[in-house]
Design a protein around this motif. Structure first.
Motif, PDB file in Angstrom:
ATOM      1  N   GLY A  12       2.830  -5.810  -4.508  1.00 21.53           N
ATOM      2  CA  GLY A  12       2.756  -4.373  -4.263  1.00 21.53           C
ATOM      3  C   GLY A  12       1.332  -3.906  -4.165  1.00 21.53           C
ATOM      4  O   GLY A  12       0.451  -4.447  -4.798  1.00 21.53           O
ATOM      5  N   CYS A  13       1.156  -2.919  -3.328  1.00 19.67           N
ATOM      6  CA  CYS A  13      -0.173  -2.358  -3.156  1.00 19.67           C
ATOM      7  C   CYS A  13       0.002  -0.859  -3.008  1.00 19.67           C
ATOM      8  O   CYS A  13       0.359  -0.402  -1.961  1.00 19.67           O
ATOM      9  CB  CYS A  13      -0.855  -2.949  -1.931  1.00 19.67           C
ATOM     10  N   ALA A  14      -0.104  -0.078  -4.040  1.00 23.82           N
ATOM     11  CA  ALA A  14      -0.312  -0.464  -5.421  1.00 23.82           C
ATOM     12  C   ALA A  14       0.996  -0.937  -6.060  1.00 23.82           C
ATOM     13  O   ALA A  14       2.063  -0.513  -5.655  1.00 23.82           O
ATOM     14  CB  ALA A  14      -0.821   0.751  -6.187  1.00 23.82           C
TER      15      ALA A  14
ATOM     16  N   GLY B 237      -6.251   1.646  -7.831  1.00 26.33           N
ATOM     17  CA  GLY B 237      -4.858   2.016  -7.629  1.00 26.33           C
ATOM     18  C   GLY B 237      -3.986   1.328  -8.660  1.00 26.33           C
ATOM     19  O   GLY B 237      -3.166   1.954  -9.330  1.00 26.33           O
ATOM     20  N   CYS B 238      -4.178   0.016  -8.804  1.00 26.03           N
ATOM     21  CA  CYS B 238      -3.358  -0.711  -9.761  1.00 26.03           C
ATOM     22  C   CYS B 238      -3.748  -0.401 -11.195  1.00 26.03           C
ATOM     23  O   CYS B 238      -2.902  -0.403 -12.078  1.00 26.03           O
ATOM     24  CB  CYS B 238      -3.461  -2.201  -9.499  1.00 26.03           C
TER      25      CYS B 238
ATOM     26  N   GLY C 211      -0.688  -6.487  -8.826  1.00 25.71           N
ATOM     27  CA  GLY C 211      -1.096  -6.053  -7.485  1.00 25.71           C
ATOM     28  C   GLY C 211      -1.391  -7.234  -6.589  1.00 25.71           C
ATOM     29  O   GLY C 211      -1.726  -8.321  -7.041  1.00 25.71           O
ATOM     30  N   ILE C 212      -1.250  -6.992  -5.297  1.00 24.61           N
ATOM     31  CA  ILE C 212      -1.419  -8.082  -4.345  1.00 24.61           C
ATOM     32  C   ILE C 212      -2.854  -8.605  -4.349  1.00 24.61           C
ATOM     33  O   ILE C 212      -3.101  -9.785  -4.080  1.00 24.61           O
ATOM     34  CB  ILE C 212      -0.952  -7.622  -2.938  1.00 24.61           C
ATOM     35  N   CYS C 213      -3.806  -7.750  -4.709  1.00 28.07           N
ATOM     36  CA  CYS C 213      -5.199  -8.205  -4.803  1.00 28.07           C
ATOM     37  C   CYS C 213      -5.333  -9.315  -5.827  1.00 28.07           C
ATOM     38  O   CYS C 213      -6.007 -10.313  -5.605  1.00 28.07           O
ATOM     39  CB  CYS C 213      -6.105  -7.068  -5.246  1.00 28.07           C
TER      40      CYS C 213
ATOM     41  N   VAL D 254      -1.531   5.206  -3.229  1.00 26.54           N
ATOM     42  CA  VAL D 254      -2.108   4.945  -1.911  1.00 26.54           C
ATOM     43  C   VAL D 254      -1.091   5.425  -0.881  1.00 26.54           C
ATOM     44  O   VAL D 254       0.063   5.030  -0.927  1.00 26.54           O
ATOM     45  CB  VAL D 254      -2.404   3.448  -1.730  1.00 26.54           C
TER      46      VAL D 254
ATOM     47  N   ARG E 207      -8.347   2.079   0.567  1.00 24.81           N
ATOM     48  CA  ARG E 207      -8.312   1.286  -0.654  1.00 24.81           C
ATOM     49  C   ARG E 207      -9.693   1.072  -1.244  1.00 24.81           C
ATOM     50  O   ARG E 207      -9.902   0.154  -2.030  1.00 24.81           O
ATOM     51  CB  ARG E 207      -7.606  -0.038  -0.376  1.00 24.81           C
TER      52      ARG E 207
ATOM     53  N   SER F  61     -10.538  -4.473  -8.343  1.00 23.14           N
ATOM     54  CA  SER F  61      -9.446  -3.720  -7.732  1.00 23.14           C
ATOM     55  C   SER F  61      -9.961  -2.398  -7.204  1.00 23.14           C
ATOM     56  O   SER F  61     -11.099  -2.029  -7.410  1.00 23.14           O
ATOM     57  CB  SER F  61      -8.348  -3.478  -8.742  1.00 23.14           C
ATOM     58  N   CYS F  62      -9.068  -1.663  -6.545  1.00 21.13           N
ATOM     59  CA  CYS F  62      -9.465  -0.382  -5.985  1.00 21.13           C
ATOM     60  C   CYS F  62      -9.096   0.734  -6.930  1.00 21.13           C
ATOM     61  O   CYS F  62      -9.136   1.883  -6.543  1.00 21.13           O
ATOM     62  CB  CYS F  62      -8.783  -0.153  -4.654  1.00 21.13           C
TER      63      CYS F  62
ATOM     64  N   ILE G   8      -5.469  -7.139   0.823  1.00 22.06           N
ATOM     65  CA  ILE G   8      -6.112  -6.587   2.018  1.00 22.06           C
ATOM     66  C   ILE G   8      -7.576  -6.997   2.092  1.00 22.06           C
ATOM     67  O   ILE G   8      -8.172  -7.047   3.158  1.00 22.06           O
ATOM     68  CB  ILE G   8      -5.927  -5.056   2.039  1.00 22.06           C
ATOM     69  N   PHE G   9      -8.164  -7.337   0.955  1.00 19.58           N
ATOM     70  CA  PHE G   9      -9.579  -7.707   0.932  1.00 19.58           C
ATOM     71  C   PHE G   9      -9.797  -9.207   1.036  1.00 19.58           C
ATOM     72  O   PHE G   9     -10.891  -9.692   0.805  1.00 19.58           O
ATOM     73  CB  PHE G   9     -10.237  -7.198  -0.352  1.00 19.58           C
TER      74      PHE G   9
HETATM   75  S1  SF4 Z   1      -3.197  -4.231  -4.719  1.00 18.96           S
HETATM   76 FE1  SF4 Z   1      -3.689  -2.415  -3.489  1.00 18.96          FE
HETATM   77  S2  SF4 Z   1      -3.693  -0.725  -4.941  1.00 18.96           S
HETATM   78 FE2  SF4 Z   1      -3.818  -2.613  -6.121  1.00 18.96          FE
HETATM   79  S3  SF4 Z   1      -6.002  -2.943  -6.458  1.00 18.96           S
HETATM   80 FE3  SF4 Z   1      -5.425  -4.066  -4.597  1.00 18.96          FE
HETATM   81  S4  SF4 Z   1      -5.846  -2.654  -2.914  1.00 18.96           S
HETATM   82 FE4  SF4 Z   1      -5.790  -1.452  -4.803  1.00 18.96          FE
END
Ligand code: SF4
Lengths: 360, 190
Positions: B116-118, B22-23, B85-87, A148, A63, B19-20, B93-94
């Motif tokens: 959701g991730c993503a 992904g979203c 996104g869950i972020c 992902v 990620r 974000s990464c 996750i972070f």
């Molecule tokens: S929710 Fe997952 S995919 Fe979306 S920005 Fe966060 S780490 Fe990336």
């Protein structure tokens, strides 16, 4: 001397999906100097290795970036496998190569779309992303995720992809070729696109080497540099890989490199599917990591570097990632000096910036 | 569904917190032919002053919380915020990273959360539609306020200003430096 003005660019800007901030020092319409400042997306995920064990760390490293997430997962696994001293089975190496190249197809199509959006060609942007959805469908079918995937694990792959599915992948990608060619020809032949890109942001071979540019940015300047050539990851040696190089060093050359790489990746996938051996896709790995290992990987944006160091427990002592955009920023600053203000968005896009990689 | 009563096309503005990507690319995927929210009149406008819906991806940190706040404040009322996104919901996750403060709701009020991730494009579209319901409710409330007797409105406004000032403490500057930056960019884009 004309009066100097400073124009801020970003962090929220319509052509940037991600925040980066540039202070542009202008003399009339010409950029004299660009001062980048980053730090809007820094998360500090390398430090997470203290509280997540090495297998969980793979999810975190994936990620770093949602666009080249497969490559990051692979890099993390490969560095850990080195530290653990395990060899992955051949079939897993092949599968990783195939998915990595598929990721390259998706990443370059995405970039072509963003570039088209950058110079205001909305319909081209939409067409690039329409084609990209087919590639994402392939990902979803074979790995379960759209962006992902989490299909790599230390020791191999989490699941096998059947030979039928692989053949279907090749069939679909081959069917896509004509469509991709139709839109990429617009980039190469359309006169308005040519006017925006030819001769813009020239980076000479010497400059590119001196500034240590990587990936399509350096290959667009006529340097034959590609980590896939070293053969220390994947099965590129067996596939007879030869990088795409263009000489001109301008935006057009970098675009052409990426367009050629799309077709090259499809060919690599086809060859890999023909040659893939049967067998297991993972091996058992020890529960504790000791030792250290570093590996380089060619991501769609260029060379990425992964380093893992164990300390005799299931937690890593250090996980380090160095990503391509970070290294390409000096080249970008060099290109921006002397450019027109109107060309700034496409110059920023031309290195294919991935800010979440840069800052992690 | 109340969203059906929204008469004007809702425009969105998107900002990437930390974000990464992904979203972000899933948000963009919503706008492209496969999911094509443009058929509902939703477009990504890039200018907070034209937007009704604010899509935020990724969590907030010290560096970007000012920007998130600013974009939110520049949007005209009524407005809704969707955390994608869950972020953006909680840090995801972070969450344990040293430079992550948590979800977007630490800084601005959030009306809809997309897990959701993503986050999947379907889920994002669903959340925006839910957000439109909230938007309509907010608009109705505004209309009611306008119809209310003038003194009442003035009183409420004065109260609001007083609390705002109390919150801000000192007299706020007319423009902050960063605001000027954003304004210049809007101008350049035109
Ligand atoms: S929710 Fe997952 S995919 Fe979306 S920005 Fe966060 S780490 Fe990336």
């Amino acid at each position: 001397m004309a009066k100097r003005t400073i124009v801020p660019f970003g962090p929220q800007h319509p052509v940037l999906p991600e925040p980066i901030h540039l202070d542009l020092v202008l003399e009339d319409e010409t950029v004299v100097e660009a001062i980048p400042s980053i730090g809007y997306i820094h998360r500090g995920l390398e430090k997470l290795c203290e509280i997540k064990d090495f297998e969980q760390m793979v999810y975190v490293v994936e990620r770093i970036c949602g666009i080249c997430s497969f490559g990051h997962g692979w890099g993390a696994c490969a560095s850990m496998e080195g530290a653990l001293g395990v060899e992955v089975p051949e079939r897993a190496e092949y599968l990783r190569t195939i998915l990595h190249e598929l990721g390259r197809v998706h990443s370059h199509l995405l970039w072509l779309g963003l570039m088209a959006d950058g110079f205001g060609f909305e319909s081209l942007f939409n067409h690039c992303w329409r084609i990209r959805e087919t590639v994402l469908d392939l990902f979803e079918k074979n790995t379960g995720g759209r962006v992902v995937f989490s299909i790599c694990k230390p020791g191999g792959m989490r699941k096998d992809i059947s030979n039928e599915n692989l053949q279907e992948m090749v069939r679909i990608l081959n069917g896509l070729k004509a469509e991709i060619k139709e839109i990429t020809d617009v980039f190469i032949e359309d006169s308005s696109v040519k006017n925006r890109m030819t001769g813009v942001g020239v980076l000479t071979k010497e400059e590119a080497m001196e500034l240590c540019a990587v990936g399509p940015t350096v290959r667009g300047s006529g340097v034959r540099q590609d980590i896939r050539l070293t053969g220390d990851h994947g099965v590129y040696k067996e596939l007879g890989f030869e990088p795409c190089v263009e000489e001109a060093g301008d935006c057009m050359a970098r675009t052409v490199v990426r367009i050629r790489e799309i077709f090259q990746s499809i060919e690599l996938i086809e060859k890999a599917v023909e040659m893939i051996p049967d067998g297991p896709v993972d091996v058992k790995v020890p529960k504790k990591v000791d030792g250290e290992f570093a590996i380089r990987l060619e991501q769609p944006r260029g060379e990425a570097f992964y380093y893992a160091k164990g300390q005799g427990t299931k937690f890593l002592k250090r996980m380090r990632v160095r990503t391509p955009t970070n290294i390409n920023i000096p080249a970008l600053v060099k290109m921006l000096a002397g450019a027109d203000l109107a060309d700034v968005p496409i110059l920023v896009l031309t290195i294919d910036p991935c800010i979440s990689c840069t800052e992690r | 569904m109340s969203a059906a009563y929204v008469t004007k096309s809702p425009w969105v503005v998107h900002y990437d917190g930390s974000s990464c990507n992904g979203c972000d690319i899933e948000v963009l995927a919503c706008l492209t032919p496969m999911y094509d929210v443009e058929r509902f009149g939703i477009i990504n406008c890039g200018n907070p002053k034209h937007a009704d819906v604010f899509l935020v991806t990724g969590s907030v940190n010290e560096q970007n919380k000012g920007i998130v706040k600013q974009i939110y404040e520049q949007m005209p009322e009524p407005k809704v915020v969707v955390a994608v996104g869950i972020c953006a919901c909680s840090g995801g996750i972070f969450k344990d990273c040293y430079n992550v403060m948590g979800g977007v709701d630490q800084v601005i009020p959030v009306d809809a959360y997309v897990p959701g991730c993503a986050a999947r494009p379907e889920a994002i579209i669903d959340a925006v539609v839910k957000g439109l319901g909230v938007l309509q409710a907010k608009r109705d409330a505004m209309v009611k306020a306008v119809d209310a007797p003038a003194e009442e409105v003035a009183e409420a406004a004065a109260e609001e200003v007083a609390t705002e000032e109390k919150k801000a403490g000192a007299v706020p500057p007319i423009f902050t430096m960063a605001e000027i930056k954003v304004n210049t960019m809007d101008f350049l884009k035109k």
